[in-house]
Structure formats: C-alpha cells, structure tokens
Scaffold this motif. Structure first.
Motif, short mmCIF file in Angstrom:
data_model
loop_
_atom_site.label_atom_id
_atom_site.label_comp_id
_atom_site.label_asym_id
_atom_site.label_seq_id
_atom_site.Cartn_x
_atom_site.Cartn_y
_atom_site.Cartn_z
N LEU A 26 7.42 -6.83 -5.73
CA LEU A 26 6.68 -5.88 -6.57
C LEU A 26 5.20 -5.99 -6.20
O LEU A 26 4.66 -7.10 -6.18
N GLY A 27 4.59 -4.85 -5.95
CA GLY A 27 3.21 -4.85 -5.44
C GLY A 27 3.23 -4.93 -3.92
O GLY A 27 2.28 -5.42 -3.30
N ALA A 28 4.33 -4.41 -3.33
CA ALA A 28 4.57 -4.57 -1.89
C ALA A 28 3.51 -3.89 -1.03
O ALA A 28 3.34 -4.25 0.14
N ALA A 29 2.77 -2.93 -1.59
CA ALA A 29 1.73 -2.25 -0.80
C ALA A 29 0.39 -2.97 -0.88
O ALA A 29 -0.56 -2.60 -0.21
N GLY A 30 0.31 -4.00 -1.72
CA GLY A 30 -0.96 -4.70 -1.93
C GLY A 30 -1.21 -5.77 -0.87
O GLY A 30 -0.39 -6.00 0.01
N ALA B 182 4.92 -6.67 -18.30
CA ALA B 182 5.99 -5.67 -18.47
C ALA B 182 7.00 -5.81 -17.33
O ALA B 182 8.22 -5.69 -17.56
N ASN B 183 6.53 -6.07 -16.13
CA ASN B 183 7.45 -6.27 -15.00
C ASN B 183 8.39 -7.44 -15.26
O ASN B 183 9.59 -7.37 -15.01
N VAL B 184 7.83 -8.55 -15.74
CA VAL B 184 8.65 -9.75 -15.96
C VAL B 184 9.72 -9.48 -17.02
O VAL B 184 10.89 -9.85 -16.85
N LEU C 202 8.74 -2.64 -3.84
CA LEU C 202 8.38 -1.76 -4.95
C LEU C 202 6.87 -1.77 -5.15
O LEU C 202 6.22 -2.79 -4.94
N ASP C 203 6.34 -0.63 -5.56
CA ASP C 203 4.92 -0.57 -5.89
C ASP C 203 4.76 0.35 -7.09
O ASP C 203 5.74 0.73 -7.74
N LEU C 204 3.53 0.69 -7.38
CA LEU C 204 3.20 1.49 -8.56
C LEU C 204 4.12 2.70 -8.68
O LEU C 204 4.32 3.41 -7.70
P1 NAD Z 1 -3.84 -5.73 -4.63
O1 NAD Z 1 -4.63 -4.85 -5.55
O2 NAD Z 1 -4.13 -5.73 -3.18
O3 NAD Z 1 -2.28 -5.38 -4.79
C1 NAD Z 1 -1.66 -5.10 -5.99
C2 NAD Z 1 -0.54 -4.10 -5.73
O4 NAD Z 1 0.24 -3.99 -6.92
C3 NAD Z 1 -1.06 -2.69 -5.40
O5 NAD Z 1 -0.39 -2.18 -4.26
C4 NAD Z 1 -0.70 -1.88 -6.66
O6 NAD Z 1 -0.42 -0.51 -6.36
C5 NAD Z 1 0.54 -2.61 -7.12
N1 NAD Z 1 0.90 -2.43 -8.53
C6 NAD Z 1 0.07 -2.36 -9.58
N2 NAD Z 1 0.79 -2.21 -10.72
C7 NAD Z 1 2.10 -2.20 -10.34
C8 NAD Z 1 3.32 -2.09 -11.06
N3 NAD Z 1 3.34 -1.93 -12.39
N4 NAD Z 1 4.48 -2.16 -10.36
C9 NAD Z 1 4.49 -2.30 -9.02
N5 NAD Z 1 3.35 -2.40 -8.28
C10 NAD Z 1 2.17 -2.35 -8.95
O7 NAD Z 1 -3.96 -7.21 -5.26
P2 NAD Z 1 -3.70 -8.62 -4.53
O8 NAD Z 1 -4.93 -9.13 -3.92
O9 NAD Z 1 -2.46 -8.50 -3.70
O10 NAD Z 1 -3.44 -9.55 -5.81
C11 NAD Z 1 -2.41 -9.26 -6.74
C12 NAD Z 1 -2.40 -10.33 -7.82
O11 NAD Z 1 -2.03 -11.59 -7.25
C13 NAD Z 1 -3.76 -10.57 -8.49
O12 NAD Z 1 -3.56 -10.83 -9.87
C14 NAD Z 1 -4.28 -11.79 -7.79
O13 NAD Z 1 -5.21 -12.52 -8.58
C15 NAD Z 1 -2.99 -12.57 -7.62
N6 NAD Z 1 -3.00 -13.60 -6.58
C16 NAD Z 1 -2.34 -14.75 -6.88
C17 NAD Z 1 -2.20 -15.73 -5.93
C18 NAD Z 1 -1.39 -16.97 -6.26
O14 NAD Z 1 -1.32 -17.89 -5.43
N7 NAD Z 1 -0.78 -17.04 -7.44
C19 NAD Z 1 -2.75 -15.56 -4.66
C20 NAD Z 1 -3.44 -14.37 -4.38
C21 NAD Z 1 -3.54 -13.39 -5.35
#
Ligand code: NAD
Length: 259
Positions: A14-18, A68-70, A40-42
């Motif tokens: 989830l958040g695969a595009a991030g 909400a995802n969890v 999956l992404d937004l």
């Molecule tokens: P990012 O903004 O690059 O990516 C987030 C992605 O999630 C985006 O593609 C967005 O479209 C998507 N998204 C948002 N809401 C969504 C939903 N409801 N369902 C599916 N996809 C959704 O952010 P990032 O830098 O990849 O960081 C993401 C999170 O991970 C942040 O909270 C960051 O602090 C955390 N993080 C944690 C660790 C760790 O070791 N635990 C390491 C790095 C980042």
C-alpha cells in the motif's frame, strides 16, 4: 531426501507509488519466497484483498490514511507490516481492540507497527532506553528531508517514550530545565517529559541524536539512514515474521532477539 521448500508469501504493498512503497516493491520482487501480488495506491480498495490469497500487506502511505488501512486489512484477514508514522496511543489502542475481537477473518492476524525499520535506529532506541536511568538530562534531536509530513518523527516519539518509561521506572524526577520564557517551539515538543527537536533540511534522509547529560559528561547516541535501502532488511524480516506474531506489536525490536 526432498529439500525443504518454504511456501511463497503473497504480499501487497500500500503506497506502492510512493518513495518507500516503490522501493519495497522492488525488494519484494527480488526476494526469495516472496511474491509481489498487488501494488495499491491512493483510491484503491484495500478490502478487495479479502480472499485474494494475499497473506501480508506492507503499508507506507500517509499518517492520515494508515489507521483506516490497518482496520481494513484486519477485516480482510491480511497481516499488516506498517512503516507509516503518525500513530498515537489512542490509535494503537483501537487497533489492539479490533484485533481482540474474535472475527472470522481477524482471528490470529498479526499487525506490526514499526516507526523505523533500520537496524541502526532500532538499536539506538534500545540503547537509549538502557542508558536513560543513568543520566539527569535527556533530549532527542531528529533530522529529516523536508518532504516529511509529520513532526516529530515516529522514531523520535518512540525513543522519547522509551527514555521516559525507563526514567519513571528508575524513579527519576523531571529533567532539569530552568527556562522561564521562550519563543514558542524553542524547547521542542514535550513527549512524556522528554524534549524532542525536529530539523527539516534538504539533502538529509533520516537521522537522530539522543543526548544524555550528567555533571561533567555527555553520552550521544546517533543513527543515520543515508539511503532507503537501510529500511529493507527490516521490512523483509517483518514480512516473513508477522504471521508468527498474532495481535499488535509495536517496534521491530519486538521481532528481534535483543533481550
Ligand atoms: P510518499 O509520499 O512518497 O508515498 C506515500 C504514498 O502513499 C503515495 O504514493 C500516496 O499516493 C500513497 N497513499 C496515500 N494515501 C493512501 C491510501 N489511503 N491508500 C493507498 N496509498 C495511499 O511517502 P514516503 O516517503 O514513501 O513515506 C511514507 C510513510 O512512511 C511516511 O509516514 C514516512 O514517515 C514513513 N517512513 C517510515 C519508515 C520506517 O522505517 N518505518 C521509513 C521511511 C518512511
């Protein structure tokens, strides 16, 4: 004798595009015995994972959507490995309560919420908690890239909470601080009585310093993630282990033998 063959684990991201999600997708694609089943992404429907054969979902989304995802993953009977930060104790309690409900799918589901998957950070948090009772003063400074949405970082909050708990257990009083007047924010955030300072700076990835002080001496514990690859061994370990840990676990250290 036949070789032991580990079953494939089907994983959704989830958040695969991030930034993190796409890095995790590549790592799962390249890992033995893991299959990247869904990206999956937004806007994608998490509940569609129910009955899809997906065993584990990894969430690197946003602080506003991760809870909400969890809950949707628990309802779908999919184990969750969560790296997204921004969790507070009320949100963790709601996940704990949800997992305790004996639903047909949620039974035995494991959820790991880890503020940091980098081994250096996990160890820094543990060492900080161990050191806390020996020092009068403790403050946490976290430093991140300027695109980070939440402050302080989940790791810093977790670190401060661990220090505060260790101080309370040792019967230490409040941290000395004679400040009478200050510009708002100058002394950082107060996390259970421990001051936490957040720096946002272009060029940084994820860094943290824990400062401990006594008369005439200082201990500094520092952890640096220079690259997102630092998080991947911890994420893969969690994906492989989460099914063996039903209920809610907070922190990757709960999966490591650090006793
Ligand atoms: P990012 O903004 O690059 O990516 C987030 C992605 O999630 C985006 O593609 C967005 O479209 C998507 N998204 C948002 N809401 C969504 C939903 N409801 N369902 C599916 N996809 C959704 O952010 P990032 O830098 O990849 O960081 C993401 C999170 O991970 C942040 O909270 C960051 O602090 C955390 N993080 C944690 C660790 C760790 O070791 N635990 C390491 C790095 C980042």
């Amino acid at each position: 004798m036949a070789d032991h063959v580990s079953p494939e684990i089907r994983v959704a991201v989830l958040g695969a595009a991030g930034r993190m999600g796409s890095t995790v997708c590549d790592a799962i694609d390249a890992a033995e015995y893991l299959t990247l089943a869904q990206r999956l992404d937004l806007g994608d429907d998490v509940s569609a994972l129910a009955g899809s054969g997906t065993c584990v979902a990894v969430d690197f989304t946003a602080p506003t959507s991760t809870e909400a995802n969890v809950h949707a993953l628990i309802d779908a009977g999919v184990h969750a490995v969560v790296g997204t930060t921004g969790w507070n104790s009320d949100a963790l309690d709601r996940v704990r309560e949800h997992l305790a409900q004996d639903g047909p799918r949620s039974r035995g589901t494991g959820v790991l919420i880890a503020p940091n998957f980098a081994l250096s950070a996990v160890l820094a948090m543990r060492f900080a908690a161990q050191a806390a009772r020996f020092f009068e003063s403790a403050e946490v400074v976290e430093l991140h890239h300027p695109n980070k949405l939440d402050a302080p970082s989940g790791t810093a909050v977790h670190t401060a909470q661990g220090i505060a708990a260790a101080r309370a257990h040792a019967g230490l009083g409040p941290i000395p601080d004679a400040t009478e007047s200050a510009i708002e924010g100058a002394r950082g955030a107060d996390v259970d009585g421990v001051r936490v300072h957040s720096v946002r700076l272009r060029g940084l990835v994820a860094h943290e310093e824990v400062l401990f002080g006594n008369p005439g001496e200082q201990l500094t514990i520092r952890t640096d993630s220079f690259d997102r690859s630092s998080f991947l061994p911890g994420v893969l370990l969690a994906v492989r282990s989460v099914a063996d840990h039903p209920g809610l676990s907070v922190g990757l250290d709960t999966y490591l033998d650090l006793a």
